[in-house]
Design an enzyme around this catalytic site. Structure first.
Site, short mmCIF file in Angstrom:
data_model
loop_
_atom_site.label_atom_id
_atom_site.label_comp_id
_atom_site.label_asym_id
_atom_site.label_seq_id
_atom_site.Cartn_x
_atom_site.Cartn_y
_atom_site.Cartn_z
N ASP A 73 0.83 -1.20 0.00
CA ASP A 73 0.00 0.00 0.00
C ASP A 73 0.87 1.25 0.00
O ASP A 73 2.09 1.16 0.14
CB ASP A 73 -0.96 -0.01 1.21
CG ASP A 73 -0.27 -0.40 2.52
OD1 ASP A 73 0.98 -0.39 2.57
OD2 ASP A 73 -0.97 -0.70 3.49
N ASN A 133 -7.77 -2.71 14.16
CA ASN A 133 -9.17 -2.90 13.73
C ASN A 133 -9.30 -4.05 12.73
O ASN A 133 -10.35 -4.22 12.12
CB ASN A 133 -9.74 -1.60 13.14
CG ASN A 133 -8.98 -1.14 11.90
OD1 ASN A 133 -8.07 -1.82 11.44
ND2 ASN A 133 -9.36 0.01 11.36
N HIS A 135 -7.45 -4.46 9.99
CA HIS A 135 -7.10 -4.18 8.60
C HIS A 135 -5.84 -4.94 8.19
O HIS A 135 -4.97 -5.24 9.00
CB HIS A 135 -6.99 -2.67 8.30
CG HIS A 135 -5.78 -1.96 8.83
ND1 HIS A 135 -5.86 -0.87 9.65
CD2 HIS A 135 -4.47 -2.16 8.61
CE1 HIS A 135 -4.65 -0.43 9.92
NE2 HIS A 135 -3.78 -1.19 9.31
N GLU A 140 -9.57 -1.54 5.11
CA GLU A 140 -10.21 -1.22 6.39
C GLU A 140 -11.48 -2.06 6.56
O GLU A 140 -11.99 -2.63 5.59
CB GLU A 140 -10.57 0.27 6.40
CG GLU A 140 -9.37 1.21 6.32
CD GLU A 140 -8.65 1.38 7.65
OE1 GLU A 140 -8.71 0.48 8.52
OE2 GLU A 140 -8.02 2.45 7.84
C1 GLP Z 1 -0.24 0.11 8.56
C2 GLP Z 1 0.02 -0.64 7.26
C3 GLP Z 1 -0.27 -2.10 7.40
C4 GLP Z 1 0.39 -2.64 8.66
C5 GLP Z 1 -0.24 -1.98 9.86
C6 GLP Z 1 0.24 -2.53 11.20
O1 GLP Z 1 -1.54 0.54 8.67
N1 GLP Z 1 -0.74 -0.13 6.17
O2 GLP Z 1 0.23 -2.79 6.25
O3 GLP Z 1 0.21 -4.03 8.74
O4 GLP Z 1 0.09 -0.61 9.76
O5 GLP Z 1 1.44 -1.91 11.55
P1 GLP Z 1 2.32 -2.31 12.79
O6 GLP Z 1 3.17 -3.45 12.37
O7 GLP Z 1 3.14 -1.07 13.08
O8 GLP Z 1 1.41 -2.64 13.91
#
Ligand code: GLP
Length: 234
Positions: A73, A133, A135, A140
């Site tokens: 993304d 949440n 995602h 989302e």
């Molecule tokens: C962001 C990214 C996701 C990632 C998520 C969790 O929103 N778009 O791809 O998995 O964060 O991040 P973290 O590993 O910092 O908890």
């Protein structure tokens, strides 16, 4: 390795062990198929693994010259280059590897990311973190299963979770472009990583609850080759 729901679960004892486990899976994939297409996440969770892979790459132990790396993304309206996921991946991993520049892809740069992925042979291994949440990438809650790469408005909770990268909620981007659920499920193998107790509840809902757009990560249980790596008990 335990069987939980339909996903093999690798429960490790620490964040370091999770990072090693993930790095090992990526190294194995790269060595078995040097032309592999990887789907790579941002976030804090993969950083330990990326450090290991960066070190191995700098030691000359890994040859990425024929590999393809696809961001999951990207923000659409980041105020500065340093805030982009392209920058994140470059500074945490790709910059230390010999992945050719032309083999590094951001969904922001292509009109048809899914077609592009297909033209490079399809994703072999996609690594995903999970948001509080539920995602995955930036899909989302509410994202339908039949979704390919698309642009999204980020929820306030996701913007809040990501604000440490931006120095203030007001400047966290509101829009992003993300691989869709179908894009992700089309990958030959998937690895979901989750670190820290604060991810336990949502991971359990994703793995053990109903498959529902309300928890996008729950769609992963429809995939035949998904591995979940955690550093806590599920
Ligand atoms: C962001 C990214 C996701 C990632 C998520 C969790 O929103 N778009 O791809 O998995 O964060 O991040 P973290 O590993 O910092 O908890």
């Amino acid at each position: 390795m335990l069987a939980t729901g339909t996903s093999p679960l690798t429960k490790t004892d620490s964040y370091e062990a999770l990072s090693h486990e993930l790095a090992e899976a990526i190294v194995k994939q790269l060595r078995e198929k040097p032309t592999s297409c990887f789907g790579l996440p941002t976030g804090n969770t993969p950083i330990g693994c990326y450090k290991l892979l960066s070190r191995y790459s700098q030691m000359g132990a890994l040859d990425w010259s024929r590999a393809h790396c696809f961001q999951l993304d990207e923000y659409v309206d980041a105020a500065a280059d340093e805030q982009t996921f392209a920058h994140f991946l470059d500074s945490n991993l790709l910059g230390a590897t010999n992945v050719p520049d032309e083999n590094r892809y951001s969904p922001n740069d292509y009109n048809n990311y899914d077609e592009l992925i297909e033209s490079r042979g399809g994703l072999d291994l996609t690594v995903l973190g999970i948001g509080h949440n539920g995602h995955i990438a930036f899909n989302e809650p509410g994202t339908p299963r039949m979704s390919w790469t698309h642009s999204v408005w980020l929820t306030e909770s996701t913007r809040h979770a990501n604000k440490s990268y931006f120095g203030g909620q007001t400047v966290v981007p509101r829009r992003a472009v993300t691989m869709g659920i179908e894009t992700i499920l089309s990958s030959r193998k998937l690895i979901l990583i989750a670190s820290g107790r604060d991810k336990q509840e949502i991971l359990e809902r994703a793995m053990l609850g109903n498959v529902t757009p309300e928890v996008p990560a729950s769609f992963l249980s429809l995939h035949p080759h998904v591995t979940v790596i955690t550093d806590f008990e599920v």
